[in-house]
Design a protein around this motif. Structure first.
Motif, PDB file in Angstrom:
ATOM      1  N   ALA A  34       2.250   1.719  -3.445  1.00  0.00           N
ATOM      2  CA  ALA A  34       1.196   2.182  -4.352  1.00  0.00           C
ATOM      3  C   ALA A  34       0.892   3.658  -4.114  1.00  0.00           C
ATOM      4  N   GLN A  35       0.879   4.085  -2.862  1.00  0.00           N
ATOM      5  CA  GLN A  35       0.613   5.488  -2.542  1.00  0.00           C
ATOM      6  C   GLN A  35       1.717   6.385  -3.090  1.00  0.00           C
ATOM      7  N   THR A  36       2.955   5.941  -2.971  1.00  0.00           N
ATOM      8  CA  THR A  36       4.073   6.710  -3.502  1.00  0.00           C
ATOM      9  C   THR A  36       3.954   6.861  -5.016  1.00  0.00           C
ATOM     10  N   LEU A  45       0.832  -1.211   0.000  1.00  0.00           N
ATOM     11  CA  LEU A  45       0.000   0.000   0.000  1.00  0.00           C
ATOM     12  C   LEU A  45       0.864   1.258   0.000  1.00  0.00           C
ATOM     13  N   ASP A  46       1.937   1.237   0.756  1.00  0.00           N
ATOM     14  CA  ASP A  46       2.839   2.390   0.811  1.00  0.00           C
ATOM     15  C   ASP A  46       3.477   2.631  -0.556  1.00  0.00           C
ATOM     16  N   GLN A  75       0.267  11.745  -9.718  1.00  0.00           N
ATOM     17  CA  GLN A  75      -0.569  12.935  -9.552  1.00  0.00           C
ATOM     18  C   GLN A  75       0.266  14.205  -9.736  1.00  0.00           C
ATOM     19  N   LEU A  93       1.166   6.633  -6.800  1.00  0.00           N
ATOM     20  CA  LEU A  93       0.021   7.497  -7.090  1.00  0.00           C
ATOM     21  C   LEU A  93       0.369   8.966  -6.879  1.00  0.00           C
ATOM     22  N   SER A  94       1.094   9.273  -5.818  1.00  0.00           N
ATOM     23  CA  SER A  94       1.485  10.658  -5.558  1.00  0.00           C
ATOM     24  C   SER A  94       2.395  11.176  -6.667  1.00  0.00           C
TER      25      SER A  94
END
Length: 96
Positions: free
Chosen positions: A39-41, A36-37, A47, A43-44
């Motif tokens: 994936a968040q990185t 998850l971490d 973005q 995505l950020s």
């Protein structure tokens, strides 16, 4: 992929199997949190790139609009019947 954690199947006795089940649970949770971490990185980062691309497009559009307006202004000085109407360069009738 669904992760099946050992929960209500735990032994009533604190033995090696019980310990190994808990260790397995923590390893599964740790891997899921790390995924998850990551994936968040990603995505950020994506973005931020999209936002930068949008800003570049906005700036390019503003420059293009300013250039078109400058061309229209120059042509108008030489009595070329042209102006911008609703964002489009149009020819106008003489005397307008």
């Amino acid at each position: 992929m669904a992760i099946q954690l050992v929960t209500d199947q735990l032994s009533n006795v604190l033995d090696d199997k019980f310990r190994n089940q808990f260790v397995g649970n923590f390893k599964a949770i740790e891997k899921a949190l790390n995924d998850l971490d990551a994936a968040q990185t990603t995505l950020s980062s994506d973005q931020n790139k999209i936002n930068q691309d949008l800003n570049n497009i906005k700036n390019d559009n503003e420059i293009r609009d300013a250039n078109v307006q400058a061309i229209v202004n120059i042509l108008a000085k030489y009595d070329v019947p042209i102006q911008i109407v609703n964002g489009k360069v149009v020819e106008i009738e003489e005397g307008d």
